[in-house]
Design a protein around this motif. Structure first.
Motif, mmCIF file in Angstrom:
data_model
loop_
_atom_site.group_PDB
_atom_site.id
_atom_site.type_symbol
_atom_site.label_atom_id
_atom_site.label_comp_id
_atom_site.label_asym_id
_atom_site.label_seq_id
_atom_site.Cartn_x
_atom_site.Cartn_y
_atom_site.Cartn_z
ATOM 1 N N LEU A 3 15.460 8.710 -7.224
ATOM 2 C CA LEU A 3 14.911 7.762 -8.209
ATOM 3 C C LEU A 3 13.526 8.215 -8.683
ATOM 4 O O LEU A 3 13.185 8.082 -9.853
ATOM 5 C CB LEU A 3 14.797 6.366 -7.595
ATOM 6 N N LEU A 4 12.752 8.793 -7.766
ATOM 7 C CA LEU A 4 11.387 9.183 -8.109
ATOM 8 C C LEU A 4 11.323 10.590 -8.692
ATOM 9 O O LEU A 4 10.255 11.080 -9.051
ATOM 10 C CB LEU A 4 10.491 9.093 -6.874
ATOM 11 N N GLY A 5 12.481 11.262 -8.750
ATOM 12 C CA GLY A 5 12.499 12.622 -9.286
ATOM 13 C C GLY A 5 11.811 13.626 -8.374
ATOM 14 O O GLY A 5 11.143 14.540 -8.840
ATOM 15 N N ASN A 6 11.986 13.444 -7.089
ATOM 16 C CA ASN A 6 11.299 14.317 -6.134
ATOM 17 C C ASN A 6 12.224 15.325 -5.459
ATOM 18 O O ASN A 6 11.865 15.890 -4.431
ATOM 19 C CB ASN A 6 10.618 13.464 -5.053
ATOM 20 N N ILE A 7 13.407 15.564 -6.008
ATOM 21 C CA ILE A 7 14.306 16.538 -5.392
ATOM 22 C C ILE A 7 14.417 17.768 -6.297
ATOM 23 O O ILE A 7 14.476 17.650 -7.507
ATOM 24 C CB ILE A 7 15.711 15.934 -5.166
ATOM 25 N N GLY A 8 14.395 18.950 -5.652
ATOM 26 C CA GLY A 8 14.512 20.199 -6.395
ATOM 27 C C GLY A 8 13.211 20.617 -7.038
ATOM 28 O O GLY A 8 13.189 21.506 -7.883
ATOM 29 N N ARG A 9 12.132 19.959 -6.647
ATOM 30 C CA ARG A 9 10.828 20.253 -7.259
ATOM 31 C C ARG A 9 9.809 20.604 -6.177
ATOM 32 O O ARG A 9 9.893 20.085 -5.054
ATOM 33 C CB ARG A 9 10.362 19.032 -8.063
ATOM 34 N N GLY A 41 6.479 11.542 -10.136
ATOM 35 C CA GLY A 41 6.638 11.566 -11.590
ATOM 36 C C GLY A 41 6.574 12.984 -12.116
ATOM 37 O O GLY A 41 6.821 13.939 -11.385
ATOM 38 N N ARG A 42 6.223 13.128 -13.365
ATOM 39 C CA ARG A 42 6.167 14.461 -13.970
ATOM 40 C C ARG A 42 5.158 15.359 -13.277
ATOM 41 O O ARG A 42 5.436 16.498 -12.929
ATOM 42 C CB ARG A 42 5.759 14.340 -15.443
ATOM 43 N N GLU A 43 3.957 14.816 -13.112
ATOM 44 C CA GLU A 43 2.836 15.646 -12.661
ATOM 45 C C GLU A 43 2.742 15.771 -11.154
ATOM 46 O O GLU A 43 2.119 16.701 -10.652
ATOM 47 C CB GLU A 43 1.516 15.058 -13.203
ATOM 48 N N ARG A 44 3.309 14.806 -10.458
ATOM 49 C CA ARG A 44 3.119 14.792 -9.005
ATOM 50 C C ARG A 44 4.452 14.624 -8.297
ATOM 51 O O ARG A 44 5.405 14.079 -8.855
ATOM 52 C CB ARG A 44 2.173 13.656 -8.600
ATOM 53 N N THR A 45 4.508 15.110 -7.062
ATOM 54 C CA THR A 45 5.712 14.909 -6.252
ATOM 55 C C THR A 45 5.321 14.459 -4.848
ATOM 56 O O THR A 45 4.242 14.779 -4.361
ATOM 57 C CB THR A 45 6.522 16.214 -6.127
ATOM 58 N N THR A 46 6.219 13.722 -4.233
ATOM 59 C CA THR A 46 6.032 13.231 -2.869
ATOM 60 C C THR A 46 7.133 13.807 -1.995
ATOM 61 O O THR A 46 8.279 13.893 -2.429
ATOM 62 C CB THR A 46 6.106 11.694 -2.844
ATOM 63 N N ALA A 47 6.764 14.213 -0.797
ATOM 64 C CA ALA A 47 7.762 14.737 0.145
ATOM 65 C C ALA A 47 7.928 13.779 1.315
ATOM 66 O O ALA A 47 6.974 13.123 1.715
ATOM 67 C CB ALA A 47 7.338 16.107 0.650
ATOM 68 N N GLN A 83 0.842 -1.195 0.000
ATOM 69 C CA GLN A 83 0.000 0.000 0.000
ATOM 70 C C GLN A 83 0.884 1.255 0.000
ATOM 71 O O GLN A 83 0.674 2.179 -0.779
ATOM 72 C CB GLN A 83 -0.862 -0.025 1.264
ATOM 73 N N VAL A 84 1.911 1.246 0.871
ATOM 74 C CA VAL A 84 2.804 2.406 0.951
ATOM 75 C C VAL A 84 3.538 2.585 -0.372
ATOM 76 O O VAL A 84 3.589 3.684 -0.925
ATOM 77 C CB VAL A 84 3.815 2.237 2.107
ATOM 78 N N CYS A 85 4.085 1.478 -0.906
ATOM 79 C CA CYS A 85 4.807 1.559 -2.182
ATOM 80 C C CYS A 85 3.926 2.208 -3.245
ATOM 81 O O CYS A 85 4.357 3.114 -3.968
ATOM 82 C CB CYS A 85 5.224 0.173 -2.650
ATOM 83 N N GLU A 86 2.668 1.765 -3.318
ATOM 84 C CA GLU A 86 1.780 2.325 -4.338
ATOM 85 C C GLU A 86 1.540 3.805 -4.105
ATOM 86 O O GLU A 86 1.692 4.617 -5.012
ATOM 87 C CB GLU A 86 0.438 1.572 -4.363
ATOM 88 N N LEU A 87 1.215 4.157 -2.855
ATOM 89 C CA LEU A 87 0.944 5.575 -2.564
ATOM 90 C C LEU A 87 2.122 6.443 -3.001
ATOM 91 O O LEU A 87 1.952 7.479 -3.634
ATOM 92 C CB LEU A 87 0.675 5.756 -1.065
ATOM 93 N N VAL A 88 3.342 5.986 -2.686
ATOM 94 C CA VAL A 88 4.520 6.803 -2.982
ATOM 95 C C VAL A 88 4.769 6.879 -4.490
ATOM 96 O O VAL A 88 4.977 7.960 -5.037
ATOM 97 C CB VAL A 88 5.763 6.240 -2.262
ATOM 98 N N THR A 89 4.686 5.745 -5.178
ATOM 99 C CA THR A 89 5.025 5.752 -6.607
ATOM 100 C C THR A 89 3.927 6.415 -7.430
ATOM 101 O O THR A 89 4.212 7.214 -8.319
ATOM 102 C CB THR A 89 5.262 4.318 -7.110
ATOM 103 N N GLU A 90 2.647 6.131 -7.083
ATOM 104 C CA GLU A 90 1.551 6.783 -7.820
ATOM 105 C C GLU A 90 1.650 8.293 -7.726
ATOM 106 O O GLU A 90 1.233 9.017 -8.630
ATOM 107 C CB GLU A 90 0.191 6.375 -7.219
ATOM 108 N N ASN A 91 2.208 8.765 -6.629
ATOM 109 C CA ASN A 91 2.212 10.207 -6.407
ATOM 110 C C ASN A 91 3.559 10.834 -6.768
ATOM 111 O O ASN A 91 3.914 11.891 -6.265
ATOM 112 C CB ASN A 91 1.856 10.509 -4.949
#
Ligand SMILES: Nc1nc2c(c(=O)[nH]1)N[C@H]1C(S)=C(S)[C@@H](COP(=O)(O)OP(=O)(O)OC[C@H]3O[C@@H](n4cnc5c(=O)[nH]c(N)nc54)[C@H](O)[C@@H]3O)O[C@H]1N2
Ligand SMILES: Nc1nc2c(c(=O)[nH]1)N[C@H]1C(S)=C(S)[C@@H](COP(=O)(O)OP(=O)(O)OC[C@H]3O[C@@H](n4cnc5c(=O)[nH]c(N)nc54)[C@H](O)[C@@H]3O)O[C@H]1N2
Ligand code: SF4
Ligand code: SF4
Ligand code: SF4
Ligand code: SF4
Ligand code: SF4
Ligand SMILES: [Mo]
Lengths: 302, 855, 289
Positions: free
Chosen positions: B234-240, B202-208, B192-200
């Motif tokens: 890996l998820l592209g969530n830095i600097g955004r 990418g290009r359109e969304r970011t996770t903190a 469940q956690v893996c999905e929440l993090v990865t679904e959120n």
């Protein structure tokens, strides 16, 4: 209906604040107020019907009782000066305000009546004062019911229909008790009849009330308040029986009857007072009836 | 976060109101869990396995942001042939020296390029990086810079020795099944956690990710954060916007106290403190510590400007700007070494400014015994905290281990002024400085720390004025001329801010660190703060309401560096300089104008085109290409794999805590092999772990933490009636299951024991403490707030009596968050009997000075 | 003016409690560990004008929320249940999927409701309790004579007496702050805006919107409490968004201002008085010989 055993509450803590009044002061106040009011009425009646020997001690008793009741009230307030704040305003929404004015009107009259009864001076003034006191007397003995009913305390509030009759009856039987104690048997006729009337009213109204209240009456059946209520009914009944049985012959029996009636009335006031306190302390008595009302409304709303 | 950063948590609630999902990973169900969408209880001390599991999921399911990873991280970089991973060496990386208990990180480097770290252990490369310099050159420009060319890259990410493949192999065994066995997190919850993090992401969304000391206080603390960094890269969530890893900090300005450090191994602005090397010069230092490329390439300018700020006229080119005046390190001088030095008698005097180690530091007994061996101790605080009164009413007085009459320490207590009574700045978790003005004069004899430090320095300098001693020069040459005002001669805090901001040769305030020179023409007290007083205006005092400006709110306070609100924000745009998505646009390249623009201040050379590639030989910022967003990194890339800077490995690896009831399910190495292990002393014994005999004596895992109602060691809360009444007694939190197992009554007393100490606490039985299934058995965890001590309105035992001194090797923090313990009903024994109980436990567990010390 | 307290965003930080005590200089009232979750305040009283309730609830997935009272657990009976094979009935993670227990931790900041029809105010014989220009209910300490009548008259058990001097105390909705255009201290301190202060009409709209959102989001049990001007107290000046039945938070489910029945009471009392007078008179009809 039988209320559900379990109900929601916050760690079983009371929803209401327990009345802060000291039982001895306030229950005592209820009793003495009733005794005073009842006595004034009975005194006037007795006087008018030529039972002077019954009227006189009742006048004195009325004033004594009302004075004591004021002492109790002031003691509960802490400082005497504070009673004066009561007279800042007249507030119909506050039985205590109305009561305070009532008492400040009643007490002097009762005082004057008692003074003349004791001294035998100014009989006309005394009679007038006595009549005045008798006029306010019934109010004095029933307003205390409103005083406690006009709270959120379940047992007191829910009993507001019958409570004035309960207190009225109890006041009359107390006054009758005082009369039986003080008056010679030859003169105690009205007291004996009043005892019967008061007792009937008190016991009848009480039974009516407890039957109607259901859950809110539970505190009046159980524990200390329960014991006091039972004692009250017993003593009042006994007193009346004695009074009617032999109160007109035997001074000692009359005195015993009087004592029983006084004790019965006092027990009733303490019973009602403590029962109310218990109903405030246990969230069940606050929550369940309200929950029923709410669910009923929901059902009505569909 | 709701517990310890309630005011910051309002923004989480705002995000939630806008549809954000909140996941809380914590052994206990806390006030934060109550507001989260999902609470994931796990075994304290197992997060690397948990996060590593997500990394593995991301790699296997190909959920990573490929374009971002290829362009902005070091995933494509090829490593040296001789690098060995923990998978190859059963829990060790190549370069391990069992005697010294250290790693030689040489083999962790990129093939053909030696890079220096942006922070952390930079000195470990000193010898190698300076060997090319003969002594003669020492005053010259320095030897040939190492590895000029770009490292070998494989943008297909398929080269067997490229970082990406190494990473994949490293985490291959961190499967959901393993996560369940190690962390006690059921597989479906983990997925469940893996999905929440990865679904959120990418290009359109970011996770903190937000963390605080639940992640840091471990013998592998720094690596916890590294795991999150790997995942976020890996998820592209830095600097955004909406991404990043938020370090929720501690004391109101603890961030400020690392920027301008109270730490032994750093100079202002994260310039490393020099170690003692023979004939070290400014040049050799810079050569060894500075990166060749990126903004650390300018370390010399930052350092020279700092030395000018310290020693002004006395600092000249010909005397190396008095680089020799700086103290030198001979090893770790963390607070815990200091305590040992006190016991050995080499540390004779101690200042405690705003610290209460007798309650707040690990193994409080050792702290007190150390202080009992000093000549003098100065405590500056609001109230008579335990650290100021241990000599008359501490636990050792009760147990008879110390007698007041025998204690030689002269203790001075000086009342301190509170933040409401002085001007100054707080630097918060967002690197944002906010100025506060004194509301009232300090009462009575209370004085600010600034006042104390300035006047202490003034008086010492007056006393030494006549001295001709060499060793006194650094003090006498100091620039110590702060103006004072008011009846108390309070130094002007803004004058200090001006010095920190820096000035040019003509004394004009600087506005950016890019103006700093290495020729001594600029002075700057902290290069990253340069610009906080641009144009002579206190930028930290700006208070323009958020409603009156855009969502970045650049005009509220001032954030270092250069008032940037999001670091490395070049990464919010794609390699061509276009925002990854309109939704997540932050800064972008404006081709017409030929510059970077956007909502935030670009964290990049403003006119550097995405297409720019540096000419050979370019250095420092000029060496950054148009696609190097990580401008502080020696290669401009985000490090999935850390070739330098960490003492305990380039990749985060799960090791068990120092004291654990479980074996390491992943490797032969039970504990972090290079953990910073303090000597095993009679008052600092370590416990057997896992299958080691005797570990069954300590079958439960205790963790320590904070309550909203109190503050740390209690000096600011236990003395406040309004706070004390909200949490009036030390308690421990246990599950109904543990209560049953040990006969603990709700609101009764419990005694908690480790090899170090014993404490008592009232019992709160609560479903919020959830038993876990770990390695096939039920594990109960014990929750212990650590705020209490013997003084104040509310008193109780200090949880820190239980802690050991096995520390994280990178940052030397204690392992306060996970330790094996025993718990039993009833109050603890008093006096000497308490000490005896601990000894008895040690005997039963067969504990010796060797227990738990193997690498 | 009034309060809308949205308990669904309360984080139980108690900043409101502390801010209230600080601003109003209310004495500390007891260092007692109650064992009632994190609530060591207990309830509203003369020296507590804001009280944050903490309720720990658990349920099997999809089941009903029940409050666990570990104060009453017989640990030895519990111990019998131990040592069962792994998993079965064992409480594992408090997250949805099968076999596990869900946890819920309700937090709610309670305060005087500043009833539109306030029992306390109605029964006060001295006029010490009065309705301010802001529509709030405040005690004038220099007038209060400690008669204590307001205490049992409050259907929410809010107002109470200080034993030392007998006078009663409760939330003033920061009368002094409102007077100088400031919002109440508790609302000011609340980090998550769980306590919202403003004109009641606006607050009622916000509240209605908020429940709608929560109910759409599938948050069971979200409901408003005390918002309805038609209710037994004519609507509360401080109303709430709750996630469970009011009584779970220690609030009365359907309070009615006692003075609603006062006219009836007076009528009954008058009737009783007449009965007494008439009855006694009748007893005195026969003249003495
Ligand atoms: N009210 C209040 N606020 C404070 C402070 C305070 O004392 N009181 N202190 C300030 C300071 S100095 C700091 S450093 C910050 C600290 O802020 P936090 O780090 O939030 O404080 P803690 O409560 O120590 O730890 C947080 C959580 O980590 C959990 N935890 C323990 N072990 C582990 C583990 O292995 N993994 C995971 N994932 N979680 C674990 C604990 O159960 C706890 O709930 O708070 C600051 N804010
Ligand atoms: N078991 C366990 N131990 C821990 C932790 C844990 O989570 N678990 N957390 C660790 C962490 S993160 C931290 S930060 C430490 C905190 O531990 P300490 O810093 O030792 O404890 P504090 O109570 O924060 O001490 C700060 C003191 O500074 C005083 N003070 C406040 N303002 C000023 C000022 O302006 N000047 C001066 N001179 N004094 C002032 C306060 O009164 C207080 O006494 O505890 C650490 N220890
Ligand atoms: S105490 Fe200060 S730092 Fe901590 S949450 Fe409150 S406002 Fe923020
Ligand atoms: S809640 Fe109670 S105290 Fe407050 S206004 Fe209503 S009746 Fe009065
Ligand atoms: S106690 Fe004070 S406020 Fe309450 S009813 Fe009596 S006078 Fe009024
Ligand atoms: S409004 Fe003022 S008095 Fe009332 S609870 Fe809030 S802070 Fe206290
Ligand atoms: S301040 Fe707000 S969030 Fe904190 S406890 Fe009070 S109402 Fe809840
Ligand atoms: Mo901290």
């Amino acid at each position: 209906m039988v209320p559900p055993a379990e109900f929601g509450s916050y760690y079983g803590r009371p929803v209401l604040k327990r009345p802060v009044w000291k039982p001895l002061d306030i229950a005592g106040y209820l009793f003495l107020g009733g005794l005073a009011g009842g006595s004034s009425v009975l005194a006037a009646g007795a006087g008018a019907s030529g039972h002077g020997a019954l009227a006189r001690p009742l006048q004195v008793g009325a004033f004594g009782a009302i004075s004591l009741s004021l002492v109790a009230l002031v003691h509960d307030l802490g400082r005497p000066g504070r009673f004066l704040n009561m007279l800042r305003v007249v507030k119909p929404t506050s039985p205590m305000s109305i009561g305070s004015w009532l008492l400040s009107g009643y007490a002097p009259l009762a005082g004057a009546a008692a003074a003349s009864a004791l001294s035998g001076r100014l009989p006309r003034v005394g009679r007038a004062a006595g009549a005045g006191a008798a006029l306010l007397g019934p109010a004095v003995c029933t307003y205390t019911a409103v005083l406690i009913s006009d709270t959120a305390v379940p047992t007191w509030h829910d009993g507001h229909r019958e409570l004035p009759f309960v207190f009225g009856g109890s006041a009359v039987s107390a006054a009758a008790g005082l009369g039986l104690l003080a008056a010679p048997v030859a003169q105690n006729g009205p007291a004996r009849r009043a005892a019967a009337f008061g007792a009937a009213l008190e016991i009848g109204a009480t039974r009516l009330m407890t039957r109607r209240l259901g859950l809110s009456a539970e505190p009046l059946h159980t524990g200390r308040p329960g014991r006091l209520m039972r004692a009250a009914e017993l003593l009042t009944g006994l007193g009346t029986a004695l009074a009617l049985g032999a109160g007109h012959r035997d001074r000692r029996v009359a005195a015993a009857a009087g004592a029983a009636l006084l004790a019965g009335s006092a027990a009733l006031r303490f019973g009602v007072f403590l029962g109310g306190v218990r109903s405030a302390e246990d969230p069940k008595y606050t929550v369940l009836p309200q929950r029923e009302r709410l669910d009923a409304e929901h059902r009505a709303a569909g | 976060m709701a517990e310890c950063h309630p005011v910051g948590f309002q923004w989480v609630m705002e995000a939630k109101a806008r549809g954000a999902k909140v996941v809380h990973v914590d052994p206990r169900f806390t006030r934060t869990s109550a507001l989260a969408d999902l609470h994931v209880p796990l075994r304290a001390g197992s997060d690397i396995a948990f996060l590593g599991g997500i990394v593995n999921h991301v790699l296997r399911q190909e959920k990573y942001f490929r374009e971002y990873v290829v362009a902005y991280t070091n995933a494509p970089v090829v490593l040296r042939e001789d690098f060995r991973d923990t998978e190859d060496l059963d829990g060790l990386f190549s370069g391990f020296d069992p005697e010294a208990r250290t790693y030689d990180p040489a083999t962790w480097q990129y093939r053909g390029l030696e890079v220096q770290a942006a922070s952390g252990q930079r000195d470990e490369q000193y010898e190698r990086r300076t060997e090319s310099m003969g002594r003669g050159e020492a005053h010259g420009s320095g030897g040939a810079p190492i590895g000029e060319e770009e490292p070998e890259r494989d943008e297909t990410l398929t080269h067997p020795r490229c970082v990406f493949q190494v990473l994949k192999r490293h985490y291959a065994r961190y499967t959901p099944e393993l996560v369940e066995r190690v962390c006690g997190v059921p597989q479906d919850v983990f997925r469940q956690v893996c999905e929440l993090v990865t679904e959120n992401s990418g290009r359109e969304r970011t996770t903190a990710f937000a963390y605080a000391v639940g992640w840091t206080q471990h013998t592998v603390g720094a690596q916890y954060i590294r795991t999150a960094a790997v995942l976020q890269l890996l998820l592209g969530n830095i600097g955004r916007p909406g991404g990043g890893i938020l370090a929720l900090r501690g004391h109101a300005s603890i961030q400020g106290s690392t920027d301008i450090p109270t730490l032994f191994n750093l100079l202002p602005g994260y310039i490393p403190m020099p170690y003692a090397h023979p004939d070290e010069t400014l040049d050799s230092f810079v050569k060894a510590e500075a990166a060749h490329k990126g903004y650390w390439g300018e370390m010399r300018s930052y350092l020279v400007s700092l030395l000018k700020a310290y020693w002004g006229e006395a600092a000249q080119p010909e005397n190396d700007f008095r680089f020799d005046y700086l103290p030198r390190l001979t090893g770790s001088h963390s607070t815990y070494e200091t305590v040992l030095a006190q016991r050995e008698g080499t540390c004779r005097g101690y200042f405690l400014f705003g610290e209460n180690p007798a309650v707040g530091s690990a193994d409080t007994k050792l702290q007190r015994l150390g202080m009992a061996n000093l000549d003098w101790l100065v405590v500056r605080d609001f109230s008579l905290i335990e650290s100021a009164t241990w000599w008359k009413d501490g636990p050792e007085i009760a147990s008879g281990e110390l007698r007041t009459a025998d204690i030689g320490t002269e203790v001075f207590f000086l009342p301190a002024a509170a933040h409401t009574e002085k001007d100054g700045s707080f630097t918060n978790t967002q690197r944002m400085l906010q100025w506060h003005h004194a509301a009232v004069e300090p009462a009575g004899e209370a004085r600010s720390d600034l006042w104390f430090t300035f006047h202490l320095g003034r008086i010492i300098r007056e006393k030494l004025a006549a001295s001709t001693e060499e060793m006194d020069r650094p003090l006498l040459d100091l620039v110590w001329d702060y103006p004072t005002r008011g009846p108390l001669d309070e130094p002007d805090a803004e004058a200090v801010l001006a010095e920190i901001n820096g000035r040019d040769a003509r004394g004009r305030p600087l506005s950016s660190y890019t103006q700093l020179k290495d020729d001594g023409s600029t002075a700057c007290g902290c290069w990253i703060y340069c610009g906080v007083r641009a144009d002579g205006v206190n930028q930290a005092a700006r208070r323009k309401p958020g409603a009156e400006q855009d969502w970045v709110a650049k005009e509220w306070g001032w954030a270092w560096p250069a008032n940037r609100r999001i670091l490395y924000n070049r990464a919010s745009a794609d390699p061509q300089g276009r925002p990854w998505s309109e939704r997540k646009a932050l800064v972008w390249w404006d081709a017409e104008a030929g510059r970077w623009t956007g909502h935030d201040v670009p964290d990049f050379p403003v006119d550097r085109a995405p297409s720019y590639r540096p000419p050979p030989g370019a250095r420092a910022a000029d060496a950054l290409s148009g696609v190097d967003p990580f401008v502080m990194q020696a290669d401009g890339k985000g490090w999935l794999f850390a070739p330098a800077g960490l003492t305990d490995g380039p990749l985060p690896t799960h090791y068990e805590p120092q004291d654990s009831p479980f074996d390491n399910a992943l490797y032969g190495r039970q504990r972090n092999p290079v953990r910073h292990l303090m000597p095993s002393l009679p008052d600092n014994r370590y416990q057997p772990s896992g299958s080691e005999p005797g570990s069954e004596v300590f079958p439960y895992v205790a963790t320590t933490y904070r309550l909203t109602e109190h503050h740390t060691a209690g000096g600011m809360s236990r003395w406040q009636p309004y706070l004390a009444e909200l949490q009036p007694e030390m308690f421990c939190e246990v599950s109904p299951g543990l209560a049953a197992e040990r006969g603990l009554e709700h609101l009764g007393w419990a005694t908690v024991v480790t090899a170090r100490g014993v404490i008592e606490a009232r019992v709160l039985v609560t479903d919020r403490m959830v038993p876990l299934r770990v390695q096939g058995r039920t594990l109960h965890q014990v929750g212990l707030p650590y705020h209490w001590g013997p003084n104040g309105c509310t008193t109780g035992d200090a949880a820190n009596e239980l802690l050991h001194l096995s520390l994280d090797p990178n940052v030397h923090i204690q392992e306060a968050k996970a330790m094996a313990c025993d718990i039993r009903p009833g109050r603890r024994p008093r006096g000497a009997a308490a000490v005896e109980l601990v000894r008895e436990y040690c005997r039963r567990a067969g504990i010796t000075e060797r227990t738990g010390t193997e690498p | 003016m009034g309060f809308f307290t949205d308990t669904s965003v309360c984080i139980g930080c108690k900043a409101c409690e502390v801010a209230c005590k600080e601003w109003n200089a209310i004495p500390e009232d007891g260092l007692e560990l109650t064992g009632m979750s994190y609530d060591n305040t207990g309830g509203l009283g003369a020296d507590t004008w804001r009280h944050v309730a903490f309720i720990e609830q658990s349920r099997p997935p999809g089941g009903v929320w029940t409050v666990a009272d570990h104060g009453r657990v017989d640990v030895f009976a519990e111990a019998q249940r131990l040592g069962r094979p792994a998993g079965d009935g064992e409480r594992i993670a408090p997250v949805a999927p099968e076999g596990r227990t869900e946890l819920r931790w309700l937090m709610s900041s309670d305060v005087c409701k500043h009833c539109t029809r306030a029992g306390c105010l109605d029964v006060c014989p001295t006029g010490a309790l009065f309705r301010t220009e802001f529509g709030t209910v405040v005690v004038q300490q220099d007038v209060c004579n400690g008669c204590g009548y307001c205490v049992p008259a409050c259907p929410y058990g809010v107002i109470d007496q200080r034993p030392d001097d007998g006078r009663v105390w409760k939330c003033t909705m920061c009368y002094d702050r409102l007077g100088s255009g400031l919002e109440p201290a508790c609302a000011k301190a609340c980090p998550t805006d769980s306590i919202r202060f403003g004109p009641l009409e606006e607050l009622r709209e916000q509240a209605a919107e908020r429940v709608r959102v929560l109910q759409e989001a599938g948050v069971e049990g979200a409901r408003l409490y005390g918002h309805d001007p038609q209710d037994g107290v004519g609507g509360d000046g401080a109303f709430f968004l709750l996630l469970d039945e009011p009584e779970v938070y220690g609030l009365p489910p359907r309070p009615v201002v006692t003075t609603r029945d006062l006219p009836a009471m007076w009528r009954r009392a008058a009737l009783a008085a007449v009965t007494v007078a008439a009855g006694v008179a009748a007893c005195c009809l026969r003249r003495a010989r």
